[in-house]
Design a protein around this motif. Sequence first.
Motif, PDB file in Angstrom:
ATOM      1  N   ARG A  80      -0.750   5.831  -8.212  1.00  0.00           N
ATOM      2  CA  ARG A  80       0.523   5.163  -7.999  1.00  0.00           C
ATOM      3  C   ARG A  80       1.210   5.678  -6.736  1.00  0.00           C
ATOM      4  O   ARG A  80       1.793   4.909  -5.970  1.00  0.00           O
ATOM      5  N   LEU A  88       6.118  -1.956  -2.224  1.00  0.00           N
ATOM      6  CA  LEU A  88       6.349  -2.935  -3.288  1.00  0.00           C
ATOM      7  C   LEU A  88       5.829  -2.374  -4.613  1.00  0.00           C
ATOM      8  O   LEU A  88       4.685  -2.561  -4.990  1.00  0.00           O
ATOM      9  N   HIS A  89       6.693  -1.670  -5.320  1.00  0.00           N
ATOM     10  CA  HIS A  89       6.271  -0.961  -6.528  1.00  0.00           C
ATOM     11  C   HIS A  89       5.822  -1.913  -7.637  1.00  0.00           C
ATOM     12  O   HIS A  89       5.001  -1.547  -8.481  1.00  0.00           O
ATOM     13  N   TRP A  90       6.390  -3.132  -7.634  1.00  0.00           N
ATOM     14  CA  TRP A  90       6.025  -4.080  -8.686  1.00  0.00           C
ATOM     15  C   TRP A  90       4.544  -4.444  -8.623  1.00  0.00           C
ATOM     16  O   TRP A  90       3.961  -4.891  -9.610  1.00  0.00           O
ATOM     17  N   ARG A  91       3.918  -4.228  -7.475  1.00  0.00           N
ATOM     18  CA  ARG A  91       2.523  -4.629  -7.293  1.00  0.00           C
ATOM     19  C   ARG A  91       1.556  -3.673  -8.002  1.00  0.00           C
ATOM     20  O   ARG A  91       0.417  -4.030  -8.272  1.00  0.00           O
ATOM     21  N   ASP A  93       1.418  -2.231 -11.111  1.00  0.00           N
ATOM     22  CA  ASP A  93       0.955  -2.617 -12.448  1.00  0.00           C
ATOM     23  C   ASP A  93       0.078  -3.868 -12.384  1.00  0.00           C
ATOM     24  O   ASP A  93      -0.916  -3.979 -13.113  1.00  0.00           O
ATOM     25  N   LEU A  94       0.442  -4.791 -11.502  1.00  0.00           N
ATOM     26  CA  LEU A  94      -0.345  -6.010 -11.333  1.00  0.00           C
ATOM     27  C   LEU A  94      -1.757  -5.673 -10.859  1.00  0.00           C
ATOM     28  O   LEU A  94      -2.748  -6.202 -11.370  1.00  0.00           O
ATOM     29  N   GLY A 122      -2.533 -11.478 -10.406  1.00  0.00           N
ATOM     30  CA  GLY A 122      -2.161 -11.273  -9.018  1.00  0.00           C
ATOM     31  C   GLY A 122      -2.992 -12.012  -7.995  1.00  0.00           C
ATOM     32  O   GLY A 122      -2.742 -11.876  -6.789  1.00  0.00           O
TER      33      GLY A 122
END
Length: 227
Positions: A80, A88-91, A93-94, A122
């Motif tokens: 991580r 873009l932290h949301w990417r 988990d995707l 994604g």
Amino acid sequence: MTLLLSSEDLLLLRQSLNDWGKCHFRSFPWRESSNPYHILLAEVFLHRTQVSQVERVYRHFVQRYPQPVDLLNADAQESRNVLFALGLHWRVDLLMNMVREIQEKYAGQVPRDRQVLLTLPGVSDYIAGAVRCFAWNEPEVLLDTNTVRIVGRLLGWKVKDSSRRNARFRLALETLLDREHPRTFNYALLDLAHLVCLKRQPPLCEECPLKHWCQFKNHRQEQRILL
């Protein structure tokens, strides 16, 4: 779709673009690979992110986690931290869900089938096309804001934000696509958008390999003559 270009003109246009692309090829680490997993990672990283940011993270990432199983077996916080550098932290988990699905459903192999690729978390239409083209040299149309801009200028069509979802633009690019050399053609088209057919600056029309067929350039010439 008829583009008011003869078969001979289409062949010349493709050859001109391909020849230009070979001479102006932008070298990035993901372009040096035909590994579909590495290309898929690059395309996910490049989404809404500057190339300069992606290049550094990509090199480290594929060295550290060259296969899906390597990423899944790694320390979660460590991986991580590498990805957070993209901003873009949301990417994250995707991406992890996508990699997990590739490993569990497809034995760690990125599926080649377009419809199967599109089921991965994604993976957009553009990403699926890019992976198939750049990994397997499949004749895929890559429609985004950059390639739409080129098509619009070439054919004299008005371009809007929604144009990349317009079937008219897709059909036009499908007609223009060099199906014998799709990888070369698409790399050249993307490089043309960044080096010549610019968005926020006046395009460098005199340097463009498509200038002989371009409605935008011809219209600019007509305006200069009238002035």
